[in-house]
Design a protein around this motif. Structure first.
Motif, PDB file in Angstrom:
ATOM      1  N   HIS A   1      -8.707  -3.043  11.868  1.00 13.95           N
ATOM      2  CA  HIS A   1      -9.704  -2.437  10.977  1.00 13.95           C
ATOM      3  C   HIS A   1     -11.134  -2.822  11.363  1.00 13.95           C
TER       4      HIS A   1
ATOM      5  N   VAL B   1      -9.584   6.250   2.106  1.00 17.33           N
ATOM      6  CA  VAL B   1      -8.889   5.124   2.732  1.00 17.33           C
ATOM      7  C   VAL B   1      -8.366   4.170   1.656  1.00 17.33           C
TER       8      VAL B   1
ATOM      9  N   HIS C   1      -4.491   2.929   1.098  1.00 13.62           N
ATOM     10  CA  HIS C   1      -4.061   1.536   0.984  1.00 13.62           C
ATOM     11  C   HIS C   1      -3.299   1.300  -0.321  1.00 13.62           C
TER      12      HIS C   1
ATOM     13  N   SER D   1      -4.522   0.381  10.365  1.00 13.13           N
ATOM     14  CA  SER D   1      -5.439   1.254  11.090  1.00 13.13           C
ATOM     15  C   SER D   1      -4.663   2.191  12.009  1.00 13.13           C
TER      16      SER D   1
ATOM     17  N   ASP E   1      -4.754   6.188   7.035  1.00 10.82           N
ATOM     18  CA  ASP E   1      -4.179   4.977   7.609  1.00 10.82           C
ATOM     19  C   ASP E   1      -2.662   5.075   7.602  1.00 10.82           C
TER      20      ASP E   1
END
Length: 244
Positions: free
Chosen positions: A79, A121, A125, A132, A242
């Protein structure tokens, strides 16, 4: 191809914004992929490609032959992205977001993507996709990439970008970017693109909407790389979700 060119002194956001986005979006709608003009100067491409040997910048390395993906190698960044990679993602996301939302509406699918990449993002998560997915790829003579679709979990952004870091015909031969489209009640259709150094190819991650007599249908698409005949071909892959 759209005539965007790298301008000395222009930041990444300005370079991406300088593209003929009406033409790029029309190409994406018609073909599922669109070639930008020059985004990175040769020196910037060389600097990015050289990062491949700095292994602490990457979370993992994939040998394609081992997984029967083809032949060649790629590495996923951590990341802690290089600034140019971070800026490219942030510049492309708002340009591609209207396309993603339009395609979802045509296909009657949810459009969960918020206005900013950072918020999207965070959603990835929260859903368990926290790795990543930004990639540096390296091919040598005889290497190739099997036709595939890049889906890393349920949280999916439908477009991505690959940027050439080497000059075709000078640094390598072969290695065209290939896409195939599965058409309704017809044979699959293929296309190939020679990716100039510093230019980007925007393409669908999985499928695109195709007009039909009954409205819109899903046109599944796959992408890959033809066999590199000589030299070394390196590219940067920008993914807007991601991985799980």
């Amino acid at each position: 191809m759209t005539a965007t060119t790298h301008r000395a002194g222009a930041d990444i956001g300005e370079r991406v914004a300088a593209g003929d986005w009406d033409a790029l979006i029309a190409e994406l709608d018609e073909h599922g992929h669109a070639l930008t003009g020059q985004l990175l100067a040769p020196g910037e491409c060389r600097a990015l490609a050289a990062l491949y040997d700095e292994t602490d910048r990457f979370r993992t390395t994939i040998d394609m032959a081992r997984y029967r993906f083809g032949s060649g190698q790629y590495r996923y960044f951590t990341h802690e992205l290089p600034e140019v990679v971070r800026e490219l993602r942030e510049a492309f996301y708002p340009r591609l977001l209207p396309v993603a939302r339009d395609w979802a509406a045509k296909l009657g699918k949810p459009a969960p993507w918020p206005d900013t990449l950072g918020d999207w993002v965070e959603m990835c998560h929260a859903a368990g996709q926290a790795k990543s997915a930004q990639i540096l790829l390296r091919y040598g003579p005889g290497d190739w990439n099997a036709l595939h679709r890049d889906v890393f979990g349920d949280m999916l952004f439908p477009l991505q970008v690959v940027i050439g870091l080497d000059a075709p015909g000078t640094d390598f031969t072969g290695g065209e970017f290939i896409m195939t489209e599965q058409r309704p009640r017809a044979q699959s259709r293929g296309s190939s693109t020679t990716l100039p150094r510093g230019h980007g190819l925007i393409f669908t991650t999985r499928d695109r909407p195709v007009a039909s007599k009954r409205g819109w249908s899903t046109g599944p698409m796959r992408h890959g790389v033809s066999t590199v005949r000589s030299g070394r071909r390196r590219t940067l892959g920008l993914v807007f979700h991601d991985a799980a």
